[in-house]
Design a protein around this motif. Structure first.
Motif, PDB file in Angstrom:
ATOM      1  N   SER A   1       0.829  -1.198   0.000  1.00 45.99           N
ATOM      2  CA  SER A   1       0.000   0.000   0.000  1.00 45.99           C
ATOM      3  C   SER A   1       0.867   1.252   0.000  1.00 45.99           C
ATOM      4  O   SER A   1       2.037   1.221   0.401  1.00 45.99           O
ATOM      5  N   PRO A   2       0.317   2.392  -0.425  1.00 38.88           N
ATOM      6  CA  PRO A   2       1.079   3.650  -0.380  1.00 38.88           C
ATOM      7  C   PRO A   2       1.524   3.999   1.038  1.00 38.88           C
ATOM      8  O   PRO A   2       2.595   4.579   1.224  1.00 38.88           O
ATOM      9  N   GLY A   3       0.709   3.658   2.063  1.00 37.51           N
ATOM     10  CA  GLY A   3       1.099   3.959   3.432  1.00 37.51           C
ATOM     11  C   GLY A   3       2.366   3.229   3.846  1.00 37.51           C
ATOM     12  O   GLY A   3       3.254   3.807   4.489  1.00 37.51           O
TER      13      GLY A   3
ATOM     14  N   LEU B   1      12.716  -1.021  -0.404  1.00 39.87           N
ATOM     15  CA  LEU B   1      12.047   0.276  -0.356  1.00 39.87           C
ATOM     16  C   LEU B   1      12.605   1.171   0.750  1.00 39.87           C
ATOM     17  O   LEU B   1      12.407   2.388   0.714  1.00 39.87           O
ATOM     18  N   ALA B   2      13.283   0.583   1.734  1.00 45.97           N
ATOM     19  CA  ALA B   2      13.836   1.372   2.844  1.00 45.97           C
ATOM     20  C   ALA B   2      15.186   1.977   2.515  1.00 45.97           C
ATOM     21  O   ALA B   2      15.729   2.747   3.327  1.00 45.97           O
ATOM     22  N   HIS B   3      15.774   1.629   1.375  1.00 49.51           N
ATOM     23  CA  HIS B   3      17.027   2.232   0.895  1.00 49.51           C
ATOM     24  C   HIS B   3      18.151   2.136   1.935  1.00 49.51           C
ATOM     25  O   HIS B   3      18.787   3.130   2.303  1.00 49.51           O
TER      26      HIS B   3
ATOM     27  N   ASP C   1      -2.492   7.844   9.092  1.00 54.55           N
ATOM     28  CA  ASP C   1      -3.102   7.396   7.841  1.00 54.55           C
ATOM     29  C   ASP C   1      -2.404   6.174   7.262  1.00 54.55           C
ATOM     30  O   ASP C   1      -3.027   5.357   6.602  1.00 54.55           O
ATOM     31  N   ALA C   2      -1.110   6.051   7.490  1.00 59.28           N
ATOM     32  CA  ALA C   2      -0.377   4.939   6.876  1.00 59.28           C
ATOM     33  C   ALA C   2      -0.935   3.597   7.333  1.00 59.28           C
ATOM     34  O   ALA C   2      -1.104   2.676   6.540  1.00 59.28           O
TER      35      ALA C   2
END
Length: 636
Positions: free
Chosen positions: A47-49, A95-97, A500-501
């Motif tokens: 999800s975007p969150g 995604l956490a780089h 919101d996440a």
């Protein structure tokens, strides 16, 4: 010539392999984050969150995955689940780089990995009688040595995998405990005066157990009932049965929401918990309703503080009134909710039963641009009861007799999502002799984005008596839960505190539904019995009054002893006959109730013991005959 062709073919294959290897290396380096999810339900699409939380990590986090390969050998379904967990963790790390490190362990018996898993508090599950144990859990740590763990990945919760992992990462990246403000007219966070009067006996005056659960995870701050603004450090505001709030307090709540604050609002048309508390004169309280009409109406929610929802499904069995022929009866304003729990929401997914008492209901205002997502709903066999009938010594039998299940199901607790406008056009005026605070924030007339609130039309969910049984255990009060009310409140506050996440993460599955046919039949029959009983009792009362007036008339004739006329005697005989017939009708209703339940039980017993095995046997015989015929044809 053939040797040249063979050599050319070999060189071609080597070249093709080199090209494929090069493509694979380039894809691994350049296209690692590129995915195409073709699964039904998009189970591999984050999800975007989740993506936002991972992209905003500012300190390194280490996740340690413990998985015993013996578990996959014994239960292959867990092998697939482990693969999905592992792949999702790899996706999180990408995604956490570089801010998320993944470590994997196979905790074999008597190994260092097993000792480490036990030290982290992971759940060890025995797989046989030899004492061998397996693990399948996750532990996360940050630079401050804060720990969060998933003790064991349950298969039943697989559809909430992303929510569980994202919440663990979020809590590690935000190690300070969220601040939850509590505003209430009830002593939900304890009453020192009652505690002193109890002198250590029982739980009188102590914080309600649901609040004790919140204290374990959050910093709880009391908010007064009269306030101009909510402190900016408060992330979630719990307003529970806050009665007769002044205009400035309603303005403070409104502006808290307009500025993005998270609100859980609990109102109630009739609080059974408050009715149990002594009033100023020591008598039970009768002012037990709460309503914030101005705020709810402006935000697009309708709520009627004069109507209570009753439900035949799950109604509590309570002691009947003195003199009642039946010792217990259904009290429909108090009921357990099972099928009405939203199992697609992370806060309620694992809950099996919530108990409500004298609840109200919520509906979306026509034309309102909001989404009202039900979390708790009554059953289709629910109806409405005027709240005034429940405030002073309610009669359970009379309430059941007059109850009409219609118009259900009804929403009792819901999430509100959408852009909201303020219930005010400007800050209210200060009262006589008062003035507004000098540091009052500027007025906001709308939310900047979509607000996320939880609204409940029942505050008794919080009360101990409706979800725990207290018992003395060697001098200590032990609370044994029979409903999930406490976790329900804690989970809702948790999703609100996560922002919101976490609120955007939802399940992709559905819950199961228990079989309640026998219960439903019994409740319908008893409701019919109660209606018949009330009608007949009313007729008997009128007959007794008539007999009393006849005897009184005979006594007024001046005789030393009342002499009944033939007409009076005939009336008495008719009344006695009516009483006998009434009792026969009541016994007939009870007998029919018992016969219907017994007949259904016998039918189910026959179906389980005889019919199902018979059907399976016939199917097996049919398949055997079909296979025999095919073999015969093949031989011929």
């Amino acid at each position: 010539m053939s040797m040249r062709r063979a050599l050319a073919s070999l060189l071609g294959l080597i070249g093709l392999g080199a090209v494929l290897a090069g493509i694979n290396m380039v894809a691994e380096a350049r296209l690692a984050d590129l995915q195409i999810d073709l699964t039904a339900g998009h189970i591999y699409t984050l999800s975007p969150g989740t993506r936002r939380i991972l992209a905003e990590l500012r300190q390194p986090i280490t996740l340690r995955l413990f998985y015993s390969r013996d578990l996959g050998t014994r239960a292959p379904s867990y092998d697939g689940y482990h693969q999905r967990v592992s792949e999702m963790l790899d996706q999180y790390a990408r995604l956490a780089h570089g801010m998320l490190k993944i470590e994997r362990y196979d905790p074999e018996p008597f190994s260092d990995a097993e000792d480490k898993a036990l030290s982290f508090g992971l759940q060890a599950v025995p797989i046989d009688q030899s004492g061998a144990q397996v693990f399948f859990g996750l532990v996360g740590t940050n630079l401050l040595d804060d720990e969060r763990a998933i003790p064991f990945f349950q298969e039943q919760r697989e559809r909430f995998l992303e929510y569980d992992l994202t919440r663990l990462v979020y809590e590690l990246s935000n190690p300070t405990r969220p601040v939850v403000g509590v505003m209430s007219s009830l002593p939900i966070d304890g009453d020192p005066r009652l505690m002193m009067m109890a002198q250590g006996r029982g739980r009188a005056g102590q914080p309600w157990i649901a609040m004790s659960l919140l204290h374990q995870s959050y910093e709880i701050r009391s908010v007064p009932l009269k306030v101009w603004k909510i402190a900016p450090e408060i992330q979630v505001l719990l307003v529970a049965q806050a009665q007769h709030l002044p205009e400035e307090t309603q303005y403070a709540i409104d502006q808290f929401v307009m500025r993005g604050g998270r609100l859980m609002l609990m109102v109630d048309p009739q609080s059974a918990a408050q009715a149990d508390l002594p009033g100023p004169g020591g008598m039970p309280q009768t002012d037990t309703a709460s309503d914030l009409h101005r705020l709810l109406d402006a935000w697009g929610v309708l709520y009627d503080p004069n109507q209570v929802v009753g439900d035949l499904t799950g109604a509590w069995r309570v002691r009947a009134s003195p003199g009642d022929r039946m010792t217990v009866t259904d009290y429909v304003p108090w009921f357990n909710i099972r099928d009405g729990i939203n199992h697609d929401d992370p806060a309620t997914a694992d809950l099996s039963q919530i108990t409500v008492a004298d609840p109200g209901f919520l509906t979306k205002k026509p034309g309102a641009d909001i989404t009202l997502t039900p979390l708790l709903t009554s059953s289709p066999r629910s109806g409405l009861i005027p709240a005034e009938k429940l405030r002073i010594d309610p009669d359970p039998a009379a309430i059941l007799a007059g109850f009409k299940p219609e118009g259900g199901p009804r929403v009792i607790v819901a999430r509100l999502h959408g852009a909201l406008r303020s219930a005010f056009s400007a800050p209210p005026s200060a009262g006589a002799g008062e003035q507004r605070p000098a540091d009052l924030p500027p007025f906001k007339d709308h939310t900047d984005g979509a607000a996320n609130l939880v609204i409940a039309a029942d505050v008794d969910i919080l009360a101990d008596r409706f979800w725990v049984r207290s018992q003395d255990f060697f001098g200590q009060q032990d609370a044994e839960p029979f409903s999930d009310n406490g976790p329900f409140i804690a989970n809702l506050i948790g999703t609100l505190a996560g922002g919101d996440a976490l609120l955007g993460l939802r399940a992709r599955g559905a819950g199961d539904h228990p079989f309640i046919l026998v219960d439903d039949m019994q409740r319908r029959a008893e409701a019919q019995f109660r209606r018949t009983q009330q009608d007949l009792q009313k007729h008997l009362d009128e007959t007794e009054k008539k007999l009393a007036s006849l005897r009184e008339g005979a006594g007024q004739q001046g005789a030393s002893q009342a002499v009944l006329t033939p007409e009076q005697r005939a009336a008495i005989d008719a009344a006695n006959q009516e009483i006998v017939q009434t009792r026969q009708k009541l016994r007939g209703v009870e007998r029919a109730l018992r016969e219907d339940i017994d007949a259904l039980a016998e039918t189910l017993r026959f179906f389980d013991i005889v019919l199902v095995p018979a059907i399976l046997t016939l199917i097996a015989i049919g398949l055997g005959l079909l296979r025999h015929r095919r073999r015969g044809r093949a031989r011929s």
